[in-house]
Design a protein around this motif. Structure first.
Motif, mmCIF file in Angstrom:
data_model
loop_
_atom_site.group_PDB
_atom_site.id
_atom_site.type_symbol
_atom_site.label_atom_id
_atom_site.label_comp_id
_atom_site.label_asym_id
_atom_site.label_seq_id
_atom_site.Cartn_x
_atom_site.Cartn_y
_atom_site.Cartn_z
ATOM 1 N N ALA A 291 -3.086 -1.913 -17.803
ATOM 2 C CA ALA A 291 -4.473 -2.344 -17.624
ATOM 3 C C ALA A 291 -5.421 -1.419 -18.372
ATOM 4 N N TYR A 292 -6.581 -1.971 -18.708
ATOM 5 C CA TYR A 292 -7.613 -1.180 -19.381
ATOM 6 C C TYR A 292 -8.313 -0.291 -18.357
ATOM 7 N N GLN A 293 -8.270 0.996 -18.563
ATOM 8 C CA GLN A 293 -8.905 2.003 -17.718
ATOM 9 C C GLN A 293 -8.591 1.818 -16.221
ATOM 10 N N PRO A 294 -7.303 1.857 -15.863
ATOM 11 C CA PRO A 294 -6.964 1.698 -14.449
ATOM 12 C C PRO A 294 -7.443 2.892 -13.622
ATOM 13 N N ASP A 295 -7.794 2.619 -12.401
ATOM 14 C CA ASP A 295 -8.176 3.633 -11.435
ATOM 15 C C ASP A 295 -7.046 3.695 -10.406
ATOM 16 N N PRO A 296 -6.431 4.858 -10.197
ATOM 17 C CA PRO A 296 -5.267 4.937 -9.311
ATOM 18 C C PRO A 296 -5.533 4.432 -7.893
#
Length: 107
Positions: free
Chosen positions: A75-80
């Motif tokens: 994914a584009y710029q995933p946030d954990p």
């Protein structure tokens, strides 16, 4: 029905009713919400339905399974903490009020 709010990257909000049993991705598709492409049709084989879940909802959703975790790597710029694939989120009445935000762009 569950009310789900989809927020585009530019801030445009779409609040729609989604039937229980559908996925959050299907709710977006069936209501013409732009920004959730779902290229694989909901098979968890891409990450084009990636969103950020509102922080108030993170702990209320079912945990990510290993396949979703793997796809979020693409994914584009995933946030954990906040990233989810909408094809993996089944709508229930308990999701009434869910808020998701689309990233700036999808892959």
């Amino acid at each position: 029905m569950a009310r789900i709010t989809y927020i585009e990257h530019n801030g445009t909000r779409h609040e729609v009713e989604v039937k229980p049993g559908m996925t959050v991705m299907e709710g977006a598709r069936d209501n013409g919400i732009p920004g959730i492409d779902a290229d694989c049709g909901g098979a968890c084989a891409c990450s084009t339905c990636h969103v950020y879940v509102d922080p108030a909802w993170v702990d209320q959703l079912p945990p990510k399974d290993p396949m979703e975790e793997d796809m979020l790597d693409f994914a584009y710029q995933p946030d954990p903490e906040r990233s989810r694939l909408t094809c993996q989120l089944k709508v229930t009445e308990a999701l009434d009020g869910l808020v998701v935000q689309m990233p700036e762009r999808q892959i």
